[in-house]
Design a protein around this motif. Structure first.
Motif, PDB file in Angstrom:
ATOM      1  N   UNK A   1      40.724  34.037  50.064  1.00  0.00           N
ATOM      2  CA  UNK A   1      41.901  34.329  49.881  1.00  0.00           C
ATOM      3  C   UNK A   1      42.690  33.241  49.016  1.00  0.00           C
ATOM      4  N   UNK A   2      42.213  32.773  47.925  1.00  0.00           N
ATOM      5  CA  UNK A   2      42.687  32.098  46.953  1.00  0.00           C
ATOM      6  C   UNK A   2      44.071  32.863  46.283  1.00  0.00           C
ATOM      7  N   UNK A   3      45.038  32.038  46.243  1.00  0.00           N
ATOM      8  CA  UNK A   3      46.398  32.636  45.703  1.00  0.00           C
ATOM      9  C   UNK A   3      47.214  33.167  47.041  1.00  0.00           C
ATOM     10  N   UNK A   4      46.563  33.238  47.979  1.00  0.00           N
ATOM     11  CA  UNK A   4      47.520  33.916  49.094  1.00  0.00           C
ATOM     12  C   UNK A   4      48.495  32.613  49.598  1.00  0.00           C
ATOM     13  N   UNK A   5      49.548  33.151  49.902  1.00  0.00           N
ATOM     14  CA  UNK A   5      50.807  32.232  50.452  1.00  0.00           C
ATOM     15  C   UNK A   5      50.484  32.526  52.107  1.00  0.00           C
TER      16      UNK A   5
ATOM     17  N   UNK B   1      52.750  33.570  53.730  1.00  0.00           N
ATOM     18  CA  UNK B   1      53.122  34.969  54.225  1.00  0.00           C
ATOM     19  C   UNK B   1      52.051  35.884  53.837  1.00  0.00           C
ATOM     20  N   UNK B   2      51.395  35.823  52.858  1.00  0.00           N
ATOM     21  CA  UNK B   2      50.330  36.729  52.466  1.00  0.00           C
ATOM     22  C   UNK B   2      48.894  36.571  53.687  1.00  0.00           C
ATOM     23  N   UNK B   3      48.813  35.399  54.124  1.00  0.00           N
ATOM     24  CA  UNK B   3      47.812  35.411  55.152  1.00  0.00           C
ATOM     25  C   UNK B   3      48.474  35.626  56.474  1.00  0.00           C
TER      26      UNK B   3
END
Length: 180
Positions: free
Chosen positions: A110-114, A116-118
């Protein structure tokens, strides 16, 4: 009332660059001018901290970044692998996870996930389990796999590079002797 912290989230929406757009409402300039004047008046106050956050620093009015208003520019990067694992643990803490759920693998992927994305990823996995129907005691990894297919990182490598460049540029623009 001191001590106090004043936090402006999405400050770019309150204090965008003035004079940038044709037909820009005069109220926008008045709001920016008022914020700037109020921040100038805070110097005498003890125990008042003003923080602002933005994902779009290039839209801020440059006067906002003058000495005496914001003393530091802090770039907060997207979470690294360990931080993503920690965030996933927080968002799955109360979820009944099956033994095959590998949060470390999810953190790696999940590189680049914030944050909130997680959170969205874990919520979507739970929704997949709910939509499946029936009695599900524990949420298996395949629902997280489906959620990964439904989501994407909010921040691309190009965006990360741009943010770092903007911060370097803003810090270079500060006058010498500035505490910024």
């Amino acid at each position: 009332v001191a001590p106090t912290v004043i936090f402006f989230d999405e400050i770019d929406s309150l204090a965008p660059q003035r004079g940038g757009g044709l037909g820009e409402p005069a109220v926008t300039e008045r709001v920016v001018n008022t914020i700037l004047a109020e921040m100038d008046g805070l110097e005498e106050l003890q125990g008042v901290v003003v923080l602002g956050a933005t994902n779009r620093p290039t839209l801020l009015d440059p006067a906002l970044l003058r000495p005496g208003r914001f003393d530091e520019i802090v770039y907060v990067p997207v979470p690294d692998r360990d931080a993503r694992l920690h965030i996933l643990k927080i968002h799955t803490d109360k979820m009944p996870l099956a033994d095959d759920v590998d949060l470390q693998s999810l953190a790696d992927r999940t590189h680049g996930y914030t944050g909130a994305d997680l959170e969205n990823l874990t919520r979507r996995a739970a929704l997949h389990a709910i939509r499946q129907g029936g009695e599900i005691d524990k949420i298996p990894m395949n629902y997280f796999e489906q959620a990964l297919n439904d989501t994407r990182a909010s921040v691309t490598p190009e965006m990360e590079e741009e943010y770092v460049g903007v911060v370097v540029h803003l810090k270079q623009e500060r006058p010498s002797g500035s505490r910024r």
